[in-house]
Design a protein around this motif. Structure first.
Motif, short mmCIF file in Angstrom:
data_model
loop_
_atom_site.label_atom_id
_atom_site.label_comp_id
_atom_site.label_asym_id
_atom_site.label_seq_id
_atom_site.Cartn_x
_atom_site.Cartn_y
_atom_site.Cartn_z
N PRO A 238 0.81 -1.24 0.00
CA PRO A 238 0.00 0.00 0.00
C PRO A 238 0.83 1.28 0.00
O PRO A 238 0.31 2.34 -0.34
N THR A 239 2.12 1.16 0.36
CA THR A 239 2.95 2.37 0.36
C THR A 239 3.14 2.92 -1.04
O THR A 239 3.42 4.12 -1.21
N VAL A 240 3.00 2.06 -2.05
CA VAL A 240 3.14 2.53 -3.44
C VAL A 240 2.02 3.51 -3.77
O VAL A 240 2.26 4.59 -4.35
N THR A 241 0.79 3.16 -3.39
CA THR A 241 -0.34 4.05 -3.64
C THR A 241 -0.19 5.35 -2.85
O THR A 241 -0.45 6.44 -3.37
N VAL A 242 0.23 5.22 -1.59
CA VAL A 242 0.41 6.41 -0.76
C VAL A 242 1.48 7.33 -1.35
O VAL A 242 1.31 8.55 -1.44
N ALA A 243 2.59 6.71 -1.80
CA ALA A 243 3.68 7.52 -2.38
C ALA A 243 3.23 8.18 -3.67
O ALA A 243 3.55 9.35 -3.93
N GLY A 244 2.48 7.45 -4.51
CA GLY A 244 2.01 8.03 -5.76
C GLY A 244 1.07 9.21 -5.52
O GLY A 244 1.19 10.26 -6.18
N ALA A 245 0.13 9.04 -4.59
CA ALA A 245 -0.80 10.13 -4.28
C ALA A 245 -0.05 11.32 -3.67
O ALA A 245 -0.34 12.48 -4.01
N SER A 246 0.91 11.04 -2.81
CA SER A 246 1.69 12.11 -2.19
C SER A 246 2.48 12.88 -3.25
O SER A 246 2.61 14.11 -3.18
#
Length: 491
Positions: A238-246
């Motif tokens: 899930p960190t990939v999605t968080v990083a992309g949104a950030s």
């Protein structure tokens, strides 16, 4: 370009600015040479870094991107500082950081320590290209500037040419850490020479650096590169999605800060200059296409061809030499007024070579791989010199340092982002036997698919090269249509 200005002493008498002596020019040339040599040597040893630490392909890429991210940001920071602060202490500090980072890499006990040390190393040599040209322009006599700048170009070409050979030979002799030991010692000696022989060019006033904008930019870059690097794990992490949104939010913040803050990190006059933006796009995409090849080819030659470090460097050396020679030849083309046409042709050359890399090279014998890389590297070297020349003509005089820093930021970010994405694809396709592209029949399908990043980057770069001469000149508020470009004709 900057012209040497006279200064007034306390009695109202004028003093000429410091003159760049041969010893000072030698320091500047040695710094550029060492910076390029370090970059050229470090990619050759990637397979042995991976073997020593036992990391996956997508993790290994951080050994490259860990260097490129601070290097890219540093070009912008130093570009702003060199317009305001004294040259000698700023340059010496950058070289000392270079030496410390190289030493930390050489003694790193595990991979993430080495990657962090690469980040420290990247924050140092970024000062060298950012300061060399402004120092020559400000301190060298006008009659000697062309020769001094030509010497810098020769140093870059020579460093690119011997980098793979030197890196491979040192790694074969004493392991992959040896090139970094050599770099650490050489940088320490260079710092001593800089403190003694560089001209004491004074600053031009208080350094104005948008710290808030810099922090937002650094966060935007780091999160975007992380998301690209971990793209193959997007379904499980899930960190990939968080990083992309950030990254999307932070890049929006970068744009907002540029147009809202009174003294943004990148001046609005540059951001709204369509021709400057096209050159930044072309440079970033050219670096992306070339850097994907630089990362993939040593891994391929070691993994599929079973080559040693020295043999890998030997097969890549012709391409590196072509890069340097093409960069030197491009200087003559630019001097003859052929910059716009040269950008288009070099962009086309990169596109053809990147297509061959993706479709054919990873199924060819090693001589074919070397030939494709030589074609790609020659086109890249030609494009790089012409782009720098074009950027210098598009940037207003008061923003020379900042403009070159902003261009270099885009340039190296292109390499970092492309390397991160290629590493992710390499890891994703590692266990597959069929390529995404039905026209690819090579055995090393994971390398062919990762090289697709280089092909798409080259395509975008070629489009930017075609658009550049047709775009209006100046900022968004002072646009004027440039004269229609026509080929040079001999009477």
């Amino acid at each position: 370009m900057f012209l040497p200005a006279v200064r007034s002493d306390g009695d109202g008498q004028t003093q000429s600015p410091p003159v760049l002596q041969p010893s000072g020019l030698a320091v500047l040339v040695a710094g550029i040479f060492l910076s390029v040599l370090n970059a050229s040597m470090s990619t050759v040893v990637l397979p042995w870094v991976q073997r020593d630490f036992g990391v996956r392909d997508d993790t290994l890429v951080w050994f490259v991107t860990g260097f490129l991210i601070p290097f890219a940001i540093g070009t912008l920071v130093y570009g702003r500082l060199v317009d305001s602060l004294p040259l000698r202490p700023l340059y010496t500090a950058g070289v000392l950081v270079f030496a410390i980072g190289s030493l930390l890499i050489a003694v790193a006990p595990e991979f993430w320590t080495a990657a962090a040390a690469r980040a420290v190393q990247g924050a140092g040599p970024t000062a060298l290209p950012a300061m060399t040209v402004p120092a020559i322009v400000r301190a060298a006599r006008e009659s000697r500037r062309p020769r001094a700048l030509g010497t810098v170009v020769l140093a870059v070409g020579f460093a690119f040419g011997i980098g793979p050979l030197a890196g491979g030979a040192l790694a074969e002799w004493q392991g992959w850490r040896a090139p970094f030991w050599v770099t650490a010692v050489a940088a320490a000696l260079l710092a001593l020479a800089a403190g003694r022989w560089l001209p004491p060019l004074p600053g031009r006033g208080r350094a104005r650096l948008d710290g808030v904008g810099l922090g937002i930019l650094a966060g935007a870059i780091a999160t975007a590169v992380y998301a690209l690097n971990r793209l193959s794990k997007a379904g499980d992490d899930p960190t990939v999605t968080v990083a992309g949104a950030s990254a999307l939010v932070l890049w929006g913040g970068v744009v907002a800060a540029t147009f809202v803050r009174s003294e943004p990190l990148i001046p609005r006059d540059l951001v709204t200059n369509a021709r400057f933006a096209a050159l930044c796009t072309f440079g970033a995409m050219a670096q992306a296409a070339h850097f994907v090849a630089v990362v993939l080819l040593p891994l391929y030659l070691a993994r599929y061809e079973g080559l040693s470090a020295a043999a890998t460097g030997l097969w890549l050396a012709p391409g590196a030499a072509m890069l340097g020679l093409a960069g030197i030849a491009a200087g003559s083309v630019a001097a003859g007024g052929g910059t716009q046409r040269g950008l288009v042709w070099s962009g086309w050359g990169m596109l053809v070579a990147a297509a061959m890399l993706h479709l054919l090279a990873f199924g060819w014998p090693r001589w074919g791989v070397a030939a494709v890389y030589a074609a790609l590297a020659a086109s890249f070297g030609f494009a790089n010199t012409l782009t720098l020349r074009a950027v210098a003509t598009e940037v207003p005089e008061r923003w020379v340092g900042t403009g070159m820093g902003a261009f270099n930021l885009a340039f190296f970010l292109g390499g970092a982002a492309a390397a991160a994405l290629a590493g992710s694809i390499l890891e994703l396709q590692a266990e597959r036997t069929a390529s995404w592209d039905p026209f690819v029949s090579a055995e090393a399908v994971e390398f062919a698919d990762a090289a697709l990043v280089a092909l798409l980057a080259a395509l975008a770069g070629f489009a930017a090269a075609l658009a550049y001469p047709r775009l209006p000149r100046g900022t968004g508020t002072t646009w004027r249509r440039p004269p229609r470009w026509k080929p040079n004709r001999v009477p």
